[in-house]
Design a protein around this motif. Structure first.
Motif, PDB file in Angstrom:
ATOM      1  N   LEU A  48       0.797  -1.276   0.024  1.00  0.00           N
ATOM      2  CA  LEU A  48       0.138  -0.109  -0.114  1.00  0.00           C
ATOM      3  C   LEU A  48       0.735   1.334   0.013  1.00  0.00           C
ATOM      4  O   LEU A  48       0.349   2.422  -0.375  1.00  0.00           O
ATOM      5  CB  LEU A  48      -1.180  -0.008   1.176  1.00  0.00           C
ATOM      6  N   GLU A  49       2.056   1.271   0.375  1.00  0.00           N
ATOM      7  CA  GLU A  49       2.822   2.507   0.580  1.00  0.00           C
ATOM      8  C   GLU A  49       4.356   2.310   0.804  1.00  0.00           C
ATOM      9  O   GLU A  49       4.409   1.030   1.336  1.00  0.00           O
ATOM     10  CB  GLU A  49       2.498   3.148   2.040  1.00  0.00           C
ATOM     11  N   LYS A  50       5.212   2.645   0.242  1.00  0.00           N
ATOM     12  CA  LYS A  50       6.444   2.629   0.047  1.00  0.00           C
ATOM     13  C   LYS A  50       7.271   3.906   0.609  1.00  0.00           C
ATOM     14  O   LYS A  50       7.113   5.022   0.133  1.00  0.00           O
ATOM     15  CB  LYS A  50       6.909   2.316  -1.215  1.00  0.00           C
ATOM     16  N   TYR A  51       8.213   3.502   1.498  1.00  0.00           N
ATOM     17  CA  TYR A  51       9.162   4.593   2.270  1.00  0.00           C
ATOM     18  C   TYR A  51      10.496   4.407   1.207  1.00  0.00           C
ATOM     19  O   TYR A  51      10.880   3.188   1.185  1.00  0.00           O
ATOM     20  CB  TYR A  51       9.401   4.331   3.457  1.00  0.00           C
ATOM     21  N   TYR A  52      10.858   5.311   0.501  1.00  0.00           N
ATOM     22  CA  TYR A  52      12.273   4.946  -0.181  1.00  0.00           C
ATOM     23  C   TYR A  52      13.442   6.113   0.306  1.00  0.00           C
ATOM     24  O   TYR A  52      13.210   6.807   1.219  1.00  0.00           O
ATOM     25  CB  TYR A  52      12.139   5.276  -1.712  1.00  0.00           C
ATOM     26  N   PHE A  79      30.344   3.340   0.919  1.00  0.00           N
ATOM     27  CA  PHE A  79      29.543   3.239  -0.432  1.00  0.00           C
ATOM     28  C   PHE A  79      28.197   3.884   0.014  1.00  0.00           C
ATOM     29  O   PHE A  79      27.662   3.793   1.106  1.00  0.00           O
ATOM     30  CB  PHE A  79      29.101   1.838  -0.951  1.00  0.00           C
ATOM     31  N   THR A  80      27.592   4.377  -1.051  1.00  0.00           N
ATOM     32  CA  THR A  80      25.935   4.779  -1.006  1.00  0.00           C
ATOM     33  C   THR A  80      24.957   3.664  -1.352  1.00  0.00           C
ATOM     34  O   THR A  80      25.599   2.887  -2.409  1.00  0.00           O
ATOM     35  CB  THR A  80      25.874   6.210  -1.783  1.00  0.00           C
ATOM     36  N   HIS A  81      23.883   3.619  -1.160  1.00  0.00           N
ATOM     37  CA  HIS A  81      22.816   2.857  -1.727  1.00  0.00           C
ATOM     38  C   HIS A  81      21.478   3.451  -1.678  1.00  0.00           C
ATOM     39  O   HIS A  81      21.302   4.276  -0.867  1.00  0.00           O
ATOM     40  CB  HIS A  81      23.007   1.403  -0.919  1.00  0.00           C
ATOM     41  N   GLU A  82      20.747   2.737  -2.232  1.00  0.00           N
ATOM     42  CA  GLU A  82      19.012   3.050  -2.392  1.00  0.00           C
ATOM     43  C   GLU A  82      18.442   1.997  -2.033  1.00  0.00           C
ATOM     44  O   GLU A  82      18.853   0.755  -2.205  1.00  0.00           O
ATOM     45  CB  GLU A  82      18.764   3.638  -3.759  1.00  0.00           C
ATOM     46  N   GLY A  83      17.297   2.126  -1.327  1.00  0.00           N
ATOM     47  CA  GLY A  83      16.439   1.083  -1.058  1.00  0.00           C
ATOM     48  C   GLY A  83      14.908   1.626  -0.693  1.00  0.00           C
ATOM     49  O   GLY A  83      14.606   2.524  -0.872  1.00  0.00           O
ATOM     50  N   SER A  84      14.103   0.469  -0.179  1.00  0.00           N
ATOM     51  CA  SER A  84      12.674   0.849   0.087  1.00  0.00           C
ATOM     52  C   SER A  84      12.271  -0.003   1.096  1.00  0.00           C
ATOM     53  O   SER A  84      12.582  -1.038   1.376  1.00  0.00           O
ATOM     54  CB  SER A  84      11.844   0.757  -1.223  1.00  0.00           C
ATOM     55  N   VAL A  85      11.364   0.489   1.867  1.00  0.00           N
ATOM     56  CA  VAL A  85      10.732  -0.140   2.741  1.00  0.00           C
ATOM     57  C   VAL A  85       9.154  -0.257   2.385  1.00  0.00           C
ATOM     58  O   VAL A  85       8.281   0.755   2.341  1.00  0.00           O
ATOM     59  CB  VAL A  85      10.679   0.478   4.251  1.00  0.00           C
ATOM     60  N   LYS A  86       8.412  -1.483   2.152  1.00  0.00           N
ATOM     61  CA  LYS A  86       7.075  -1.534   2.008  1.00  0.00           C
ATOM     62  C   LYS A  86       6.165  -2.018   3.173  1.00  0.00           C
ATOM     63  O   LYS A  86       6.540  -2.693   3.706  1.00  0.00           O
ATOM     64  CB  LYS A  86       6.845  -2.366   0.840  1.00  0.00           C
ATOM     65  N   ALA A  87       4.708  -1.220   3.163  1.00  0.00           N
ATOM     66  CA  ALA A  87       4.134  -1.601   4.033  1.00  0.00           C
ATOM     67  C   ALA A  87       2.828  -2.183   3.547  1.00  0.00           C
ATOM     68  O   ALA A  87       2.223  -1.396   2.204  1.00  0.00           O
ATOM     69  CB  ALA A  87       3.762  -0.541   5.173  1.00  0.00           C
ATOM     70  N   THR A 118      11.652  -4.868   3.284  1.00  0.00           N
ATOM     71  CA  THR A 118      12.811  -4.076   3.274  1.00  0.00           C
ATOM     72  C   THR A 118      13.992  -4.569   2.189  1.00  0.00           C
ATOM     73  O   THR A 118      14.458  -5.546   2.625  1.00  0.00           O
ATOM     74  CB  THR A 118      13.376  -3.883   4.681  1.00  0.00           C
ATOM     75  N   LYS A 119      14.148  -3.766   1.490  1.00  0.00           N
ATOM     76  CA  LYS A 119      15.248  -4.022   0.372  1.00  0.00           C
ATOM     77  C   LYS A 119      16.193  -2.948  -0.053  1.00  0.00           C
ATOM     78  O   LYS A 119      15.796  -1.881  -0.039  1.00  0.00           O
ATOM     79  CB  LYS A 119      14.322  -4.519  -0.855  1.00  0.00           C
ATOM     80  N   ILE A 120      17.459  -3.285  -0.020  1.00  0.00           N
ATOM     81  CA  ILE A 120      18.538  -2.633  -0.677  1.00  0.00           C
ATOM     82  C   ILE A 120      18.766  -2.839  -2.037  1.00  0.00           C
ATOM     83  O   ILE A 120      18.979  -4.035  -2.388  1.00  0.00           O
ATOM     84  CB  ILE A 120      19.879  -2.597   0.295  1.00  0.00           C
ATOM     85  N   ASP A 121      18.619  -2.064  -2.915  1.00  0.00           N
ATOM     86  CA  ASP A 121      18.795  -2.190  -4.328  1.00  0.00           C
ATOM     87  C   ASP A 121      20.204  -2.448  -4.667  1.00  0.00           C
ATOM     88  O   ASP A 121      21.134  -1.407  -4.583  1.00  0.00           O
ATOM     89  CB  ASP A 121      18.282  -1.002  -5.321  1.00  0.00           C
ATOM     90  N   ASP A 156      13.368   1.432  10.955  1.00  0.00           N
ATOM     91  CA  ASP A 156      13.054   2.247  11.976  1.00  0.00           C
ATOM     92  C   ASP A 156      12.593   3.956  11.625  1.00  0.00           C
ATOM     93  O   ASP A 156      11.787   4.347  12.304  1.00  0.00           O
ATOM     94  CB  ASP A 156      14.211   2.455  12.832  1.00  0.00           C
ATOM     95  N   LYS A 157      13.403   4.380  10.388  1.00  0.00           N
ATOM     96  CA  LYS A 157      13.082   5.609   9.963  1.00  0.00           C
ATOM     97  C   LYS A 157      11.670   5.543   9.458  1.00  0.00           C
ATOM     98  O   LYS A 157      10.991   6.656   9.474  1.00  0.00           O
ATOM     99  CB  LYS A 157      14.098   6.133   9.021  1.00  0.00           C
ATOM    100  N   ALA A 158      11.388   4.631   8.471  1.00  0.00           N
ATOM    101  CA  ALA A 158      10.107   4.649   8.105  1.00  0.00           C
ATOM    102  C   ALA A 158       9.103   4.485   9.098  1.00  0.00           C
ATOM    103  O   ALA A 158       8.107   5.144   8.934  1.00  0.00           O
ATOM    104  CB  ALA A 158      10.045   3.225   7.137  1.00  0.00           C
TER     105      ALA A 158
END
Length: 199
Positions: A48-52, A79-87, A118-121, A156-158
């Protein structure tokens, strides 16, 4: 002649010990195949909702001997990385519907929203610095441990930023509008539609 026989016997014993040591350290291919698996499992998730997020990860650990740091022997990567947390709702099939003719209400009872993924790309990882130190090398466990801690930080941040509340609002909007559109033109048209969360 006895010296040659003893030397050959000693050589064969050493070779046998070497083979045993190597087989103990490196698993056989059959052992690896036994641990691997694949398959299918039915799911009924409703995201339903994604925190990136974009974040930076750092390992910078000195090598130590007797509790003292060894100069120029750091284990380091940045290193830097992107990801998302889905609920969302983890089991959409568990939603129950109750119709009350007397009060003219349709009540949906849905499992409460929760974090689904929760996933890191991996393709987003951009390495800025990495030490190639033969005495204090980075291990796979270092990286996987760091990524796991970064995923936990993202969760935790999400949660702090209201991901679950946003997912509840989105679920309510979607579910109520879907039911209202389904009952349009039926004997249930005009019934009040309500949503209740199951603990």
């Amino acid at each position: 002649m006895k010296k040659k026989t003893r030397g050959l016997a000693l050589f064969l014993v050493l070779v046998a010990l070497g083979v045993l040591a190597v087989s103990a350290i490196f698993p056989k291919k059959d052992d690896l195949n036994h641990e691997l698996s694949e398959g299918f499992e039915p799911i009924a998730e409703l995201s339903l909702e994604k925190y990136y997020f974009t974040d930076i990860a750092v390992i910078d650990e000195p090598a130590k001997v007797l509790g003292l740091d060894i100069p120029f022997a750091h284990k380091k990567v940045i290193f830097t990385h992107e990801g998302s947390v889905k609920a969302g709702i983890d089991n959409f099939e568990a939603i129950e519907v109750a119709v009350n003719q007397k009060s003219q209400t349709i009540t949906l009872r849905a499992p409460d929203v929760r974090l689904l993924e929760t996933k890191i790309d991996p393709s987003s990882v951009n390495v800025y610095d990495q030490a190639m130190n033969p005495f204090n090398q980075l291990k796979v466990e270092d990286i996987t441990g760091l990524l796991a801690s970064k995923e936990q930080e993202a969760k935790d941040k999400a949660l702090e930023n209201g991901l679950l509340d946003r997912a509840r609002d989105r679920a309510k909007s979607l579910l109520l509008s879907q039911v209202q559109s389904l009952v349009t033109g039926t004997s249930l048209e005009g019934y009040k539609v309500e949503l209740e969360w199951q603990g």
